[in-house]
Write a protein that holds these residues in place. Structure first.
Motif, PDB file in Angstrom:
ATOM      1  N   GLU A 197       0.831  -1.207   0.000  1.00  0.00           N
ATOM      2  CA  GLU A 197       0.000   0.000   0.000  1.00  0.00           C
ATOM      3  C   GLU A 197       0.864   1.255   0.000  1.00  0.00           C
ATOM      4  OE1 GLU A 197      -3.247   0.421  -0.294  1.00  0.00           O
ATOM      5  OE2 GLU A 197      -3.571  -1.727  -0.515  1.00  0.00           O
ATOM      6  N   MET A 198       1.959   1.226   0.736  1.00  0.00           N
ATOM      7  CA  MET A 198       2.877   2.366   0.750  1.00  0.00           C
ATOM      8  C   MET A 198       3.467   2.602  -0.633  1.00  0.00           C
ATOM      9  SD  MET A 198       4.723   1.488   4.405  1.00  0.00           S
ATOM     10  CE  MET A 198       6.233   2.320   3.923  1.00  0.00           C
ATOM     11  N   GLN A 199       3.846   1.536  -1.315  1.00  0.00           N
ATOM     12  CA  GLN A 199       4.412   1.667  -2.664  1.00  0.00           C
ATOM     13  C   GLN A 199       3.371   2.162  -3.655  1.00  0.00           C
ATOM     14  OE1 GLN A 199       5.838  -2.383  -3.009  1.00  0.00           O
ATOM     15  NE2 GLN A 199       7.961  -1.794  -2.625  1.00  0.00           N
ATOM     16  N   ASN A 200       2.163   1.625  -3.576  1.00  0.00           N
ATOM     17  CA  ASN A 200       1.107   2.020  -4.506  1.00  0.00           C
ATOM     18  C   ASN A 200       0.708   3.479  -4.338  1.00  0.00           C
ATOM     19  OD1 ASN A 200       1.053  -0.567  -5.548  1.00  0.00           O
ATOM     20  ND2 ASN A 200      -0.693  -1.229  -4.322  1.00  0.00           N
ATOM     21  N   ASN A 201       0.723   3.967  -3.094  1.00  0.00           N
ATOM     22  CA  ASN A 201       0.296   5.342  -2.817  1.00  0.00           C
ATOM     23  C   ASN A 201       1.465   6.317  -2.662  1.00  0.00           C
ATOM     24  OD1 ASN A 201      -2.820   5.195  -2.292  1.00  0.00           O
ATOM     25  ND2 ASN A 201      -1.973   3.428  -1.213  1.00  0.00           N
TER      26      ASN A 201
END
Length: 391
Positions: free
Chosen positions: A326-330
């Protein structure tokens, strides 16, 4: 009266003139004690500022349990709009007979729409008034923040108490405005904030609007970029080296489920640069205990204990992987991993990573290691209703 006594009179009168009085006193019945405020962004771009204020006349004797059980509410809610928070607050003050006093405010609700435009300017209006506290909990709400003021929690007289108790409970990462402000200013980090929503009570004779801790709101710099919910929310706690009380259910067989609780966890994160890319080695060491087993399961056997420990370790590992994804996607460094890189390689950080971080998380490599020890399998490892000699 002798001459010496007459000479003392002017000196005494002069000292009396220097004594201070209560010329600027503020009586308690001239003040409105704000318990919580909500800030929202309207469709026309204006700011809506809402307050929840207790009504002293309704707070005499307890006529019931929490706020949802009494007949007449012991508080009222009002709001106003303005180009800025302080303008809206000033307009609201014009129709309040008592001066708004914010020193007792413990929570500040920020609507999702406003959070997506940026929260940094909230840190301008808040510290400029000395009575505002930086220990106030900043909470992002799903939808409009003022809608959460309409909650009717059964256990609390004021909804503001429910927000505060949930956000400082041991089931969530405790963070206040100061913590979020530090994340905004520190290199290689992005803030996160508690994320709450309204939920209708289930199977209740008289349904109530309860407040639920849904997870955490992730930010990219000061703008909300996404949310962490479910396992990803649990994973954030381990990545940030925070111990929370969360129940973990694992499946040992087709018809055997075990619910456990992880406690006393320690996370160690090491960062290095290899091949021009950041590498993070994350080691979690924790203990766990059994809360429930759906069918008899002999935890006196070493192989069974090892099986449970491995399943819990696998859940923790997958939870952290979900958080990292989620951190990478956002493009949000909610776990403050960039800070480890900055401290380990300050020169390389400034030259190669600082400008584009946290976009560099997408190229990062992760090695996750979890070591879990089941220290409390339970004194009675078989169900007490099980027949003697059966397995």
């Amino acid at each position: 009266m002798n001459k010496a006594a007459w000479l003392r009179i002017p000196a005494i009168l002069g000292l009396i003139c220097c004594l201070t009085g209560c010329w600027d006193r503020t009586e308690i019945n001239d003040m409105a004690f704000i318990l919580t405020t909500a800030v929202d962004l309207e469709k026309d771009g204006r700011i809506r500022f809402s307050v929840l204020v207790p009504l002293p006349g309704q707070m005499g004797g307890a006529s019931g349990g929490g706020g949802g059980t009494s007949g007449e509410k012991s508080y009222y809610i009002d709001s106003e709009t303005g180009a800025t928070i302080r303008e809206a607050q000033s307009k609201l003050q014009q129709r309040m007979s008592r001066r708004m006093f914010l020193a007792h405010r413990r929570t500040l609700l920020v609507g999702e729409d406003l959070a997506k435009t940026g929260i940094r300017y909230i840190y301008d209006s808040t510290p400029r008034t000395p009575e505002n506290r930086m220990t106030t909990y900043l909470i992002v709400t799903k939808g409009k923040a003022y809608e959460l003021l309409q909650a009717t929690p059964k256990f609390e007289r004021f909804p503001a108490e429910a927000y505060r108790e949930l956000v400082k409970s041991r089931t969530a990462i405790t963070m206040n405005m100061k913590d979020i402000g530090v994340s905004l200013s520190a290199p290689g980090s992005d803030p996160v904030a508690p994320y709450m929503e309204l939920k209708e009570s289930q199977k209740s004779e008289k349904p109530s609007k309860e407040i639920e801790m849904a997870g955490y709101a992730m930010f990219k710099e000061d703008k909300m970029a996404g949310t962490l919910e479910g396992a990803a929310a649990d994973g954030l706690a381990w990545l940030k080296n925070k111990t929370i009380n969360t129940a973990i259910s694992v499946k040992l067989a087709e018809d055997i489920n075990v619910t456990t609780r992880v406690f006393d966890s320690q996370t160690n994160i090491k960062a290095k640069v290899a091949g021009g890319k950041p590498h993070f080695t994350i080691q979690v060491v924790c203990k766990s205990k059994i809360l429930e087993v759906t069918k008899p399961f002999d935890l006196s056997q070493t192989e069974n204990v090892v099986m449970v420990e491995q399943q819990i370790s696998e859940y923790i590992k997958k939870a952290m992987q979900a958080t990292i994804k989620e951190m990478q996607n956002n493009e949000s460094d909610a776990a403050m991993l960039g800070g480890y890189l900055w401290r380990a390689y300050p020169a390389q950080w400034e030259q190669n990573f600082a400008k584009d971080w946290p976009a560099g998380l997408k190229d990062a490599q992760f090695q996750l290691h979890v070591s879990n020890a089941l220290t409390e399998p339970g004194d009675i490892y078989n169900n007490v209703t099980q027949e003697e000699g059966s397995s």
